[in-house]
Design a protein around this motif. Structure first.
Motif: not given
Length: 784
Positions: A110-125
């Motif tokens: 990963l390159d912080r200068e390219e993308k500093a964070f990622y927004t994720m979603r989690a699910q448990a079934i």
């Protein structure tokens, strides 16, 4: 890295889990039940959090795979009944999740200068029911920065300018570098500046990058440009950090700290006496070590023994002083001049106290050279005047020229080539006296422009020319007249004092006081009872009526002579006649007359003359018609038509009603020729013309009578029950009404003889009807 190292952080993060928002995914297939009244009553109780996971951070540039953290539900008993699903940015490409344990791993660097964070979603079934056991939740995976970027200067290389001789600590320029690393994390993006080249003249402030001067009195004339090298480092300059450099070119701007200096202290020039004003005599030059506007200078002349004969100006391109002749020179009057030129800086700092260091002086000697010059007139132009109509040989004026050379040669004068002017003026060759050669008329030409030449009598002498303007003065030699052609009319119903025309006058003369005209009736008509003239005292006059009404039957036109007099010396007058027409006007006062009278006024001839012209035209037309009628008559007489031979069987009845008693027999062929009665020539021309007009227009009293007679005979033949049952031809001689001889027709005969002879021609009845119909349609009687 061992995932157990993240366990303390995971516990801390699980305590804060209830702060994260819980969202319901639209794709979930959960059945939402409406809470019961009891559930609503206990809804204020604290609900447990259903998720546990670590603080999710991942360092950049780690090749991986790297365990980021774990997602775990409270319902997970470790029997693999729960399936974990990862959604959002980079799911399946950048990050993956172990669906049995909930551990999240990186899949690439990963390159912080390219993308500093990622927004994720989690699910448990639940694996068996495929129903969610926990609501879908959103979380963020942040990329932690490391020092993997070098600082960079944004606008280098730099160029700056400062004035020479500036003070110490004068700001020169600020250089700025940037680092793509995270400035909020560690020292990776903390920069520091230093100078590698440019001492001792310049220094740089370590944190801001501002460059200052370190030494005073930097002279542009000694060194115009300086090169400064600046270095920047990250990690606050610690070992292991990155660095970059840039150059700053510092130019010393010139200030006016040097004065002009002449290259020579004495200049010599010569100029011919015939040189024109504005002639360049020579150039002088003063040097200045400064540049640009600081080197610009003004040149002036300090006169020593001259009186504004010379002038000096600055060449803007070379900064030279250009010496110019300001007045005409005369070798015979003065042969040498001495002047002094001064050079001064144009832009001087007002703070300078000693101004003498910014100017310099030089002397100039000028020698006048003798040349053979043309004659010189005493004036640049001559204005002369002469009265018009002056007699031949009248003196107009004189021109004078002289030879300015020492020899002082005699001068001869002549008028330049102009044939018309030479015929009108002549000049005395020895003294320049101008006279008229024939009388002049101001109304033809009020100005005459001559060019007089003067030349030395010696061979190949110079010639000079001068313009001579001769004005012809006006005398009162033209009488006034109407300004235009008037066409006045008066209505038959006009009343006394009615204005019918306003007249004005014009005069070719041009008096100094202006025109003033006087209008009066001529002496013979001053007692005119029909019209009068009223002078308006403004160079116009009104024509007024003097009686109640006018009659066109009595008189159609009135001639009104009017005398117009000017105010000249002596006064001149002329008689102008108005032709006033009597008109049958409309109610609005406009003239309704037309025809012969209007046409006569339009063409400018009298009505009597116009009537005479029209009469001649009508007589010529009648004669032409008469000649054409005679020719046609002769042609018809020669080409007369013959009647066709008609043969018929005539049946004579001896016994009435018995057909077998009839005896048929042949009769001889009847031949008849149609003859036209020739008119008897008449010697009376008027009667002949009248007859010709009647024939051409087919008018006369006999036409209707003859037509009626033919129609009556036709009707009788068609309705007679005793007529034979075959066509018959009846011939009549008809003289018309009023005949002295009476009728010759057998129909009106008083004879009782019944044994009348009738000649019948078969098939003639329809032809007779056709002839009658043709006559009714307008066929002339001579066509029968």
């Amino acid at each position: 890295m061992n995932c157990y190292a993240w366990l303390p952080m995971l516990i801390a993060f699980s305590m804060l889990g209830h702060c994260f928002p819980k969202e319901t995914n639209a794709r979930q297939h959960l059945q939402i039940k409406k809470p019961t009244q009891q559930e609503q009553h206990v809804s204020h109780r604290r609900i447990r959090r259903g998720w546990k996971w670590n603080q999710l951070f991942v360092p950049e540039e780690d090749p991986g795979p790297l365990c980021v953290g774990q997602l775990k539900s409270d319902d997970d008993k470790g029997n693999f009944s729960i399936k974990y699903i990862l959604l959002g940015e980079g799911a399946g490409e950048v990050f993956r999740i172990d669906e049995d344990t909930g551990f999240i791993y990186t899949m690439k660097k990963l390159d912080r200068e390219e993308k500093a964070f990622y927004t994720m979603r989690a699910q448990a079934i639940n694996r068996l029911t495929m129903q969610p056991v926990e609501p879908e939740s959103e979380f963020i995976i942040k990329v932690q920065d490391i020092n993997d970027n070098k600082p960079q200067f944004q606008n280098g290389p730099y160029v700056a300018s400062i004035p020479e001789m500036c003070e110490v600590e004068t700001s020169v320029i600020q250089v700025t570098a940037t680092d793509a690393d995270d400035p909020t994390h560690g020292n990776s993006a903390r920069l520091i500046y230093s100078i590698l080249q440019g001492q001792p003249y310049f220094s740089v402030e370590p944190k801001t990058g501002i460059i200052f001067t370190s030494l005073p009195d930097m002279d542009r004339e000694a060194k115009e440009q300086h090169l400064v090298i600046i270095q920047v480092k990250d990690m606050v300059g610690q070992q292991g950090g990155f660095s970059a450099t840039t150059t700053v070119t510092v130019n010393l701007a010139d200030i006016n700290d040097n004065g002009p200096k002449f290259q020579q202290k004495l200049y010599h020039f010569s100029v011919p006496e015939s040189a024109a004003i504005g002639t360049v005599i020579g150039r002088i030059m003063a040097d200045d070590s400064d540049i640009g506007e600081n080197a610009e200078m003004n040149y002036t002349i300090e006169e020593i023994d001259s009186s504004d004969v010379f002038d000096i100006m600055t060449d803007p391109d070379t900064q030279e002083g250009i010496l110019i002749l300001n007045k005409h020179l005369d070798y015979e009057s003065k042969r040498r001049f001495s002047i002094r030129a001064v050079a001064t800086n144009k832009h001087i700092d007002p703070r300078i106290v000693n101004l003498n260091q910014f100017k310099d002086l030089t002397d100039i000697k000028i020698t006048v050279e003798d040349v053979d010059e043309p004659p010189v007139f005493t004036a640049l132009e001559y204005m002369l005047e002469i009265l018009e109509n002056s007699s031949t040989g009248t003196f107009v004026g004189a021109v004078t020229a002289r030879d300015q050379d020492v020899a002082n040669n005699p001068i001869r004068y002549h008028i330049d080539q102009n044939t018309d002017l030479k015929r009108m003026f002549k000049i005395a060759a020895h003294n320049g006296t101008i006279m008229i050669a024939k009388p002049l008329d101001r109304e033809t030409a009020s100005w005459h422009n001559l060019t007089v030449s003067a030349s030395e009598e010696k061979k190949n002498g110079f010639i000079s020319r001068v313009p001579v303007f001769i004005r012809v003065l006006d005398i009162n030699d033209n009488a006034p007249e109407f300004s235009k052609r008037y066409r006045p009319y008066v209505c038959e119903t006009a009343k006394p004092g009615q204005l019918i025309q306003t007249i004005s006058a014009t005069d070719k003369d041009d008096p100094v006081e202006g025109h003033h005209f006087y209008f009066t009736l001529a002496t013979k008509t001053s007692t005119n009872t029909n019209f009068t003239v009223r002078d308006n005292q403004d160079n116009t006059a009104g024509v007024l009526t003097r009686k109640i009404a006018f009659s066109r039957q009595e008189q159609v036109f009135f001639l009104l002579p009017i005398v117009i007099t000017d105010n000249g010396e002596p006064a001149l007058s002329s008689t102008n006649t108005l032709t006033i027409r009597v008109c049958d006007c409309y109610p609005d006062g406009s003239c309704s007359s037309g025809g012969v009278e209007a046409f006569a006024l339009y063409v400018g001839i009298s009505p009597g003359g116009l009537i005479a012209i029209l009469s001649c035209f009508l007589i010529t037309l009648v004669l032409l018609l008469l000649i054409l009628a005679v020719r046609r008559y002769k042609k018809e007489k020669v080409n007369s038509e013959k009647w066709e031979e008609v043969t018929e069987n005539v049946v004579r009845y001896e016994d009435e009603g018995v057909e077998q008693d009839t005896k048929a027999f042949d009769v001889v062929t009847l031949r008849s020729h149609r003859k036209r009665k020739e008119p008897t020539p008449r010697t009376d021309m008027t009667a002949l013309i009248r007859m010709s007009l009647r024939q051409s227009l087919r008018i006369g009293p006999d036409d209707d009578v003859f037509r009626e007679f033919i129609l009556e005979r036709l009707h009788e033949a068609d309705t007679d029950p005793c007529a034979p049952p075959y066509n018959s031809l009846q011939t009549y001689a008809f003289e018309g009404d009023g005949s002295v001889a009476g009728s010759l027709s057998s129909l009106e005969s008083d004879s009782t003889d019944t044994d009348q002879n009738y000649e019948y021609l078969s098939n003639w009845g329809p032809r007779f009807k056709r002839l009658a119909s043709m006559y009714e349609n307008g066929v002339k009687d001579r066509d029968f």
